[in-house]
Design a protein around this motif. Structure first.
Motif, PDB file in Angstrom:
ATOM      1  N   SER A 207      -2.418  -3.077   1.610  1.00  0.00           N
ATOM      2  CA  SER A 207      -1.739  -2.839   0.332  1.00  0.00           C
ATOM      3  C   SER A 207      -2.589  -1.998  -0.622  1.00  0.00           C
ATOM      4  CB  SER A 207      -1.413  -4.180  -0.330  1.00  0.00           C
ATOM      5  OG  SER A 207      -2.613  -4.889  -0.606  1.00  0.00           O
ATOM      6  N   ARG A 208      -3.795  -1.636  -0.192  1.00  0.00           N
ATOM      7  CA  ARG A 208      -4.703  -0.877  -1.061  1.00  0.00           C
ATOM      8  C   ARG A 208      -4.475   0.617  -0.906  1.00  0.00           C
ATOM      9  NH1 ARG A 208     -10.589  -2.874  -0.769  1.00  0.00           N
ATOM     10  NH2 ARG A 208     -10.606  -1.721  -2.705  1.00  0.00           N
ATOM     11  N   VAL A 209      -4.587   1.317  -2.029  1.00  0.00           N
ATOM     12  CA  VAL A 209      -4.364   2.769  -2.069  1.00  0.00           C
ATOM     13  C   VAL A 209      -5.708   3.473  -2.228  1.00  0.00           C
ATOM     14  CG1 VAL A 209      -3.318   4.641  -3.407  1.00  0.00           C
ATOM     15  CG2 VAL A 209      -2.065   2.503  -3.045  1.00  0.00           C
TER      16      VAL A 209
ATOM     17  N   LYS B 198      -2.725   4.479   2.383  1.00  0.00           N
ATOM     18  CA  LYS B 198      -2.721   3.036   2.147  1.00  0.00           C
ATOM     19  C   LYS B 198      -3.385   2.349   3.332  1.00  0.00           C
ATOM     20  CE  LYS B 198       0.437   0.946  -0.180  1.00  0.00           C
ATOM     21  NZ  LYS B 198       1.660   0.310  -0.648  1.00  0.00           N
TER      22      LYS B 198
ATOM     23  N   ARG C 104       2.726   8.172  -7.868  1.00  0.00           N
ATOM     24  CA  ARG C 104       2.918   7.721  -6.470  1.00  0.00           C
ATOM     25  C   ARG C 104       4.341   7.242  -6.243  1.00  0.00           C
ATOM     26  NH1 ARG C 104      -2.174   4.947  -6.810  1.00  0.00           N
ATOM     27  NH2 ARG C 104      -1.058   2.977  -6.889  1.00  0.00           N
TER      28      ARG C 104
END
Length: 87
Positions: free
Chosen positions: A61-63, A58, A48
């Motif tokens: 802040s989470r992928v 995203k 990434r």
């Protein structure tokens, strides 16, 4: 997860995936590995940062990945098998 063939449902369940449109990095690594593309969570994290690897999104802040994006990526990966006994 209705709508997927039984063998796909089995892989998703094995990887702990309940929402095929919101797959975590850990689940994505497990899914790719089960799909024949051995991949570690840390490999996806590095890719990434290098603008490589499967598409991701995203949320804050989470992928997250989607099954479709992981399958698309897996189709384009060339897996080479080396056999040192056949030089």
């Amino acid at each position: 997860m209705a709508g997927f063939p039984p063998h796909v449902q089995a892989v998703l369940t094995l990887c702990g995936i309940t929402h095929p449109d919101n797959i975590t990095t850990k689940q994505a690594a497990a899914y790719l590995t089960q799909s024949g593309v051995p991949t570690a969570k840390s490999t996806l994290e590095v890719m990434r940062t290098q603008s490589r690897g499967p598409k991701f999104k995203k949320i804050g802040s989470r992928v997250f990945y989607t099954k479709e994006w992981l399958d698309e990526y897996a189709q384009g990966v060339e897996v080479r098998i080396y056999d040192p006994s056949h030089n």
